[in-house]
Each structure stands twice: as C-alpha cells, then as structure tokens.
Design a protein around this motif. Structure first.
Motif, short mmCIF file in Angstrom:
data_model
loop_
_atom_site.label_atom_id
_atom_site.label_comp_id
_atom_site.label_asym_id
_atom_site.label_seq_id
_atom_site.Cartn_x
_atom_site.Cartn_y
_atom_site.Cartn_z
N LEU A 4 52.36 3.55 15.09
CA LEU A 4 53.38 3.51 16.13
C LEU A 4 54.02 4.89 16.16
CD1 LEU A 4 55.14 0.11 15.26
CD2 LEU A 4 53.28 0.50 16.89
N ALA A 24 51.51 2.63 20.68
CA ALA A 24 50.86 1.90 19.60
C ALA A 24 49.35 2.11 19.64
CB ALA A 24 51.17 0.41 19.71
N SER A 29 49.19 -4.38 21.48
CA SER A 29 50.64 -4.57 21.43
C SER A 29 51.12 -5.72 22.28
CB SER A 29 51.36 -3.27 21.83
OG SER A 29 51.09 -2.95 23.17
N TYR A 32 52.20 -8.72 20.38
CA TYR A 32 53.27 -8.52 19.43
C TYR A 32 54.64 -8.55 20.09
CZ TYR A 32 49.92 -7.04 15.86
OH TYR A 32 48.90 -7.00 14.95
N MET A 34 57.66 -6.43 20.35
CA MET A 34 57.95 -5.02 20.12
C MET A 34 59.45 -4.81 20.11
SD MET A 34 54.91 -3.80 19.86
CE MET A 34 55.24 -2.03 19.90
N SER A 53 56.12 -11.05 23.40
CA SER A 53 54.84 -10.96 24.09
C SER A 53 54.92 -11.61 25.47
CB SER A 53 53.75 -11.63 23.25
OG SER A 53 54.09 -12.97 22.97
N ARG A 71 57.97 -2.79 28.45
CA ARG A 71 56.67 -2.55 27.86
C ARG A 71 55.63 -2.37 28.95
NH1 ARG A 71 55.94 -7.48 24.03
NH2 ARG A 71 54.07 -6.32 23.46
N ALA A 97 56.62 -3.32 15.53
CA ALA A 97 55.69 -4.29 16.12
C ALA A 97 55.55 -5.44 15.14
CB ALA A 97 54.34 -3.65 16.39
#
Length: 117
Positions: A4, A24, A29, A32, A34, A53, A71, A97
């Motif tokens: 990361l 990442a 990702s 995950y 984040m 997510s 994201r 993450a």
C-alpha cells in the motif's frame, strides 16, 4: 507481496485542502475494507475514515463534513479528500486494507500531513 503506497501529503495552511492517495498492489482492493488512520506525535493511531467493499463509509466525528473517502476499484486506489484543514489534523496518515474473513490486515508506510501557517 502486498503493498500500500500513500502519496499526497505535505504542508498546507489552515483552511487549505489536500488529497491523499493509496495505491494497492498484490490484493484486489475491492474485496477489502479500505481505511485511513492517523497518528499525531505522542498520540495513539486513530481511525479517520473507512469505506467497505460495498461502499459504506464511516468517519471519526472530528472530520465529518470536511473529509471524504472514496475508492476507484479499477485503479485499486483509495483516496482521502481533506478540506478545511486544521492544525489538529497534523499527523502521519496511514492507509489500511482489511479483510477479516481471511484475517488479512495491511498497512502502508504513511505520509506526513502538516497543517500550519
């Protein structure tokens, strides 16, 4: 190997803005949660914001209405847009993450944010 890599930190005057990025690699990702955490000198690391997510966001009260986490799954990148910065936002900001179902938890190396006139 999971990495990361944070970028975008720096020195900014009170009231200014910065945008942090966390790229990442080695993970997908999008699977995950984040997050961004920060640690000021002499203080414990604290949660700033997370995005799940599924896209659900969570913020610490002190940054609500000033910071926005987002994201871009296509770029495997998470961002933290920080507006109306205050001196108390000064800290090292860390990208995280996490995917608890597989007990995975990764950290970036951190990027310094300094808010000062």
């Amino acid at each position: 190997q999971v990495q990361l890599v944070e970028s975008g930190g720096g020195l900014v005057q009170p009231g200014g803005s910065l945008r942090l990025s966390c790229a990442a690699s080695g993970i997908i990702s999008s699977r995950y949660t984040m997050g961004w955490y920060r640690q000021a000198p002499g203080k414990q690391r604290e949660l700033v914001a997370t995005v799940s997510s599924g896209g659900t966001t969570n913020y610490v009260d002190s940054v609500k209405d000033r910071f926005t986490i987002s994201r871009d799954n296509a770029k495997n990148t998470v961002y933290l847009q920080m507006n109306t910065l205050k001196p108390e936002d000064t800290a090292v900001y860390y990208c995280n993450a996490a995917r608890w179902v597989i007990a995975a938890n990764y950290w970036g190396q951190g990027t310094q944010v300094t808010v000062s006139s």
